[in-house]
Motif scaffolding. Structure first.
Motif, PDB file in Angstrom:
ATOM      1  N   THR A  67      37.883  24.554  37.050  1.00  0.00           N
ATOM      2  CA  THR A  67      38.359  25.469  38.088  1.00  0.00           C
ATOM      3  C   THR A  67      39.783  25.951  37.828  1.00  0.00           C
ATOM      4  N   LYS A  68      40.475  25.306  36.899  1.00  0.00           N
ATOM      5  CA  LYS A  68      41.822  25.740  36.536  1.00  0.00           C
ATOM      6  C   LYS A  68      41.811  26.638  35.296  1.00  0.00           C
ATOM      7  N   SER A  69      40.630  27.044  34.886  1.00  0.00           N
ATOM      8  CA  SER A  69      40.485  27.917  33.712  1.00  0.00           C
ATOM      9  C   SER A  69      40.631  29.377  34.117  1.00  0.00           C
ATOM     10  N   SER A  70      40.618  30.254  33.133  1.00  0.00           N
ATOM     11  CA  SER A  70      40.708  31.694  33.402  1.00  0.00           C
ATOM     12  C   SER A  70      39.986  32.463  32.311  1.00  0.00           C
ATOM     13  N   VAL A  71      39.581  33.686  32.652  1.00  0.00           N
ATOM     14  CA  VAL A  71      38.889  34.523  31.675  1.00  0.00           C
ATOM     15  C   VAL A  71      39.253  35.985  31.894  1.00  0.00           C
ATOM     16  N   VAL A  72      39.436  36.689  30.786  1.00  0.00           N
ATOM     17  CA  VAL A  72      39.656  38.139  30.814  1.00  0.00           C
ATOM     18  C   VAL A  72      38.659  38.768  29.849  1.00  0.00           C
ATOM     19  N   ILE A 112      38.644  30.128  39.751  1.00  0.00           N
ATOM     20  CA  ILE A 112      37.309  29.652  39.407  1.00  0.00           C
ATOM     21  C   ILE A 112      36.889  28.636  40.471  1.00  0.00           C
ATOM     22  N   GLU A 113      35.691  28.829  41.003  1.00  0.00           N
ATOM     23  CA  GLU A 113      35.174  27.948  42.045  1.00  0.00           C
ATOM     24  C   GLU A 113      33.981  27.159  41.503  1.00  0.00           C
ATOM     25  N   LYS A 114      33.955  25.865  41.789  1.00  0.00           N
ATOM     26  CA  LYS A 114      32.811  25.043  41.405  1.00  0.00           C
ATOM     27  C   LYS A 114      31.761  25.121  42.502  1.00  0.00           C
TER      28      LYS A 114
END
Length: 198
Positions: A67-72, A112-114
């Motif tokens: 949930t602490k990740s990111s994507v572009v 990001i949500e689990k």
């Protein structure tokens, strides 16, 4: 002596926190990944499937807490490919993506949500000059280690349905208004390049 000990503890603590909380870059293997879609024809009597061949994905994953990740995701709209040149050229025109004016489609997550065993990437999708907040459900399909056990690949799968008219793509067939559907199914399958196992 005490002050030096306290300083060492603080430095060590900061170092540990930095190592455990810093997301790690996961490079995507574009050659074995797909950004695809399907469009219903005549209320679903058939579907046209296609993909975008030119895209770049920046994925930073926190290995302890996804949930602490990111994507572009940045997609070149002109790379649309449905297998028929005439149709692809029409899709690139002002009737649809208007790629000369809006060359890129971009999604950028803000959290990001689990959700059970899956996840939802919340963020902004910008397409055809319109930016909208969307929720992109995705799952981690698994991982595969090489023979040495020192490197691995990770897989991801995402699916979302978008209404093209929400993004100002409003073309309608002149004589058969329901020929091209409004709700577009987007399917994304990704695999990373081999990365070191930590």
């Amino acid at each position: 002596m005490l002050s030096k000990t306290l300083l060492a503890i603080v430095v060590f603590s900061v170092a540990v926190i930095a190592q455990t909380n810093t997301p790690r870059s996961y490079p995507i293997d574009n050659g074995h990944s797909t950004v695809g879609f399907s469009v219903p024809i005549l209320n679903g009597l058939s579907k046209v499937r296609g993909k975008f061949n030119d895209f770049a994905i920046t994925l930073n994953q926190d290995e302890k807490d996804v949930t602490k990740s990111s994507v572009v995701v940045v997609i070149k709209a002109a790379s649309i490919d449905t297998g028929i040149d005439r149709r692809d050229n029409h899709l690139r025109s002002v009737d649809f993506f208007d790629v000369e004016k809006f060359p890129e489609i971009k999604f950028e997550s803000n959290r990001i949500e689990k959700r059970g065993k899956s996840f939802i990437a919340h963020g902004t999708l910008t397409m055809h000059g319109v930016a909208k907040e969307i929720a992109l459900p995705f799952s981690v399909t698994g991982s595969n280690k090489d023979a040495t056990g020192k490197k691995m690949n990770v897989g991801y799968s995402a699916h979302v349905t978008l209404n093209r008219r929400d993004f100002g793509i409003n073309w309608t067939h002149q004589t058969v208004p329901n020929f091209v559907g409004d709700n577009i199914d987007v399917e994304i399958d990704l695999i990373t390049r081999a990365i070191e196992v930590k």
